[in-house]
Design an enzyme around this catalytic site. Structure first.
Site, PDB file in Angstrom:
ATOM      1  N   LYS A  22      40.989   5.893  28.645  1.00 53.31           N
ATOM      2  CA  LYS A  22      39.997   7.138  28.411  1.00 53.31           C
ATOM      3  C   LYS A  22      38.907   7.852  29.500  1.00 53.31           C
ATOM      4  O   LYS A  22      39.006   8.231  30.088  1.00 53.31           O
ATOM      5  CB  LYS A  22      40.246   8.454  27.143  1.00 53.31           C
ATOM      6  CG  LYS A  22      39.658   9.998  27.144  1.00 53.31           C
ATOM      7  CD  LYS A  22      39.249   9.856  25.909  1.00 53.31           C
ATOM      8  CE  LYS A  22      38.225  11.021  25.640  1.00 53.31           C
ATOM      9  NZ  LYS A  22      37.540  11.276  24.950  1.00 53.31           N
ATOM     10  N   ASN A  23      38.276   6.949  28.249  1.00 55.78           N
ATOM     11  CA  ASN A  23      36.839   6.889  29.441  1.00 55.78           C
ATOM     12  C   ASN A  23      36.386   6.462  30.582  1.00 55.78           C
ATOM     13  O   ASN A  23      35.746   7.118  31.752  1.00 55.78           O
ATOM     14  CB  ASN A  23      35.399   6.278  28.227  1.00 55.78           C
ATOM     15  CG  ASN A  23      35.320   6.857  26.353  1.00 55.78           C
ATOM     16  OD1 ASN A  23      35.756   8.670  26.586  1.00 55.78           O
ATOM     17  ND2 ASN A  23      34.995   6.518  25.914  1.00 55.78           N
ATOM     18  N   CYS A 123      33.657  17.235  21.546  1.00 54.19           N
ATOM     19  CA  CYS A 123      33.584  17.084  20.368  1.00 54.19           C
ATOM     20  C   CYS A 123      32.202  17.469  19.369  1.00 54.19           C
ATOM     21  O   CYS A 123      30.653  16.969  20.433  1.00 54.19           O
ATOM     22  CB  CYS A 123      34.257  15.384  19.737  1.00 54.19           C
ATOM     23  SG  CYS A 123      35.227  14.350  19.853  1.00 54.19           S
ATOM     24  N   ARG A 128      23.930  16.318  22.544  1.00 57.00           N
ATOM     25  CA  ARG A 128      24.125  14.806  23.882  1.00 57.00           C
ATOM     26  C   ARG A 128      23.747  15.860  25.379  1.00 57.00           C
ATOM     27  O   ARG A 128      24.661  17.313  25.598  1.00 57.00           O
ATOM     28  CB  ARG A 128      25.689  14.926  23.956  1.00 57.00           C
ATOM     29  CG  ARG A 128      26.343  14.238  22.637  1.00 57.00           C
ATOM     30  CD  ARG A 128      27.134  13.332  22.859  1.00 57.00           C
ATOM     31  NE  ARG A 128      28.622  14.646  23.299  1.00 57.00           N
ATOM     32  CZ  ARG A 128      29.874  13.879  22.888  1.00 57.00           C
ATOM     33  NH1 ARG A 128      29.976  13.155  23.602  1.00 57.00           N
ATOM     34  NH2 ARG A 128      31.289  15.162  23.294  1.00 57.00           N
ATOM     35  N   ASP A 313      32.123   4.052  19.400  1.00 58.10           N
ATOM     36  CA  ASP A 313      33.464   5.547  19.628  1.00 58.10           C
ATOM     37  C   ASP A 313      34.417   4.165  18.257  1.00 58.10           C
ATOM     38  O   ASP A 313      35.058   4.924  18.110  1.00 58.10           O
ATOM     39  CB  ASP A 313      33.891   5.545  20.333  1.00 58.10           C
ATOM     40  CG  ASP A 313      33.644   6.278  21.746  1.00 58.10           C
ATOM     41  OD1 ASP A 313      32.476   7.560  20.853  1.00 58.10           O
ATOM     42  OD2 ASP A 313      34.009   6.769  22.822  1.00 58.10           O
ATOM     43  N   ARG A 405      43.343  14.190  22.306  1.00 55.45           N
ATOM     44  CA  ARG A 405      42.320  14.204  23.123  1.00 55.45           C
ATOM     45  C   ARG A 405      42.203  12.066  24.065  1.00 55.45           C
ATOM     46  O   ARG A 405      41.580  12.024  25.115  1.00 55.45           O
ATOM     47  CB  ARG A 405      41.358  15.319  23.129  1.00 55.45           C
ATOM     48  CG  ARG A 405      41.405  16.175  22.821  1.00 55.45           C
ATOM     49  CD  ARG A 405      39.743  17.134  22.542  1.00 55.45           C
ATOM     50  NE  ARG A 405      38.890  16.429  23.047  1.00 55.45           N
ATOM     51  CZ  ARG A 405      38.021  15.783  22.946  1.00 55.45           C
ATOM     52  NH1 ARG A 405      37.439  15.062  21.310  1.00 55.45           N
ATOM     53  NH2 ARG A 405      36.776  14.898  24.014  1.00 55.45           N
TER      54      ARG A 405
END
Length: 427
Positions: A22-23, A123, A128, A313, A405
């Site tokens: 995903k990232n 999130c 951030r 993560d 997600r």
């Protein structure tokens, strides 16, 4: 809204296919903005964030086609084509739910000379800021303005000249944005103290396949020689190291044995090292990574850090695993200041966890019992599922939009290896 019902006690055994990352995918998709030619991404995971990003890309005039692939298969191939950019504005309604939306800023600016992007969401795991994204682009010659919740960036008429930027702290997203902008700069750009995550290597590899000239890939100093034009390419998204690590924790907490098909051990060094120290057997094989937990789990201290350190993560998933380990474990979170929101939910299931600022103390082994719990962010959601697999009785996990997600058809993959888990509609 759907919810997950997890009935604990089953030992996981079998093979779990690992999806595209995903990232990485959320960084590769905006690369299509950098060329008029088609970019085909293979093995894109079917996730809410991916669908949302593709929807955002249509805002700029990017077309996408999905060649036939059976619905029961994991992943899909998508061809993106930005023959003409029809808009350089990323509106609030499209980006507010997904922090990765800020990654269109660099490529839009490089290709069109301007970009207006809403400040992103995502999130709620702490502050951030995007200041490093903006400072890097300014170092390349961009003019930046913040107004009414939007970032407005513009380049000189002749295009971005390029430049040097030293990151004061390591930032994955800012490195990605800067690299995508630099590849079309008029001159050479140098990024120092750049992030080294495998997803950034994946980004550089795609850009190189498109004709970019990048030196130092995989290191903390990247030298990018700007080119006038990039061409199309076909590229396979790297396997998801966080998904693989999550399923490794799921297998281990049940005393199971699972083959993570397609996982790349080279990208998972810190996670696999932590698992071995906890007492989990790890074998690297040609087509993936094999996980087995045949003995007692042991307490272990962990600290998150930029790559090659332990990924933030993976912190929540490993915390759930350590709830079943013998002894006291200490977990330190150095990346985000608000990433222990899963702790109260794990406590509802019987976990003995104490937090002090960015440190969590886990005392095990805990007798976990099923409970109704609520997901607070993407990785916290997975930690609750992992705990539920080892708990006595039934665990109900709500707010599944977080899981959707980042985990492609999670319940189906866990069912493949014997988990008693199902998605049901809320009452």
């Amino acid at each position: 809204m759907d919810k997950l019902i997890v009935r604990g006690g089953n030992r996981l055994s079998g093979t779990i296919p690992i999806s595209g990352a995903k990232n990485a995918a959320l960084t590769l998709i905006p690369c299509a903005l950098l060329t008029e030619e088609a970019v085909t991404l293979r093995n894109l995971p079917r996730l809410a964030d991916i669908d949302g990003f593709q929807h955002l890309m249509t805002q700029f005039g990017v077309s996408h086609t999905i060649p036939g692939k059976r619905p029961e298969e994991f992943g899909r191939n998508v061809t993106l084509e930005a023959m003409r950019i029809t808009s350089s504005v990323a509106p609030y309604d499209l980006v507010r739910k997904m922090r990765a939306s800020i990654l269109v800023l660099g490529p839009l600016l490089a290709r069109t000379g301007e970009a207006t992007v809403s400040l992103p969401g995502g999130c709620a795991i702490g502050n951030r800021p995007i200041d490093l994204h903006l400072k890097a682009l300014e170092a390349f010659g961009a003019q930046i303005e913040l107004a009414q919740g939007y970032v407005k960036a513009s380049a000189p008429d002749s295009g971005l000249p390029g430049g040097d930027f030293d990151f004061p702290v390591v930032s994955v997203g800012a490195t990605e944005n800067a690299v995508m902008a630099a590849v079309l700069c008029n001159g050479t750009s140098v990024l120092r103290n750049a992030a080294r995550e495998p997803e950034i290597v994946d980004l550089c590899n795609l850009l190189t396949a498109m004709g970019a000239e990048i030196e130092g890939v995989g290191t903390s100093e990247l030298t990018i020689h700007g080119v006038k034009k990039l061409h199309g390419a076909t590229y396979r998204v790297m396997p998801d190291r966080i998904e693989a690590g999550s399923y490794a924790c799921a297998a281990a907490i049940t005393g199971g044995e699972v083959m993570l098909q397609g996982a790349d051990a080279g990208d998972m060094g810190s996670t696999l090292h932590a698992l071995r120290n906890i007492g989990v057997e790890v074998e690297t094989e040609k087509d993936g990574v094999k996980i087995a937990a045949n003995g007692p789990l042991k307490a272990h201290n962990l600290t998150t850090a930029p790559f090659p350190g332990l990924a933030t993560d993976m912190q929540a998933q490993l915390m759930s695993l350590l709830c079943k380990a013998e002894g006291t474990s200490i977990l330190k979170e150095t990346i985000f200041e608000n990433r222990f929101m899963h702790v109260p939910e794990l406590a509802r299931m019987g976990a003995d966890i104490e937090t002090e600022g960015r440190t969590a103390i886990v005392r095990g082994p805990c007798e976990l019992t099923g409970a109704e719990v609520m997901a607070t962010d993407l990785r916290a959601s997975m930690s609750l599922v992992i705990a539920g697999l080892a708990a006595q009785g039934e665990t109900t996990v709500r707010r599944l939009y977080h899981l959707d997600r980042g985990y492609e058809r999670l319940e189906e993959k866990l069912q493949l290896v014997g988990a008693d888990i199902e998605r049901v509609g809320d009452d």
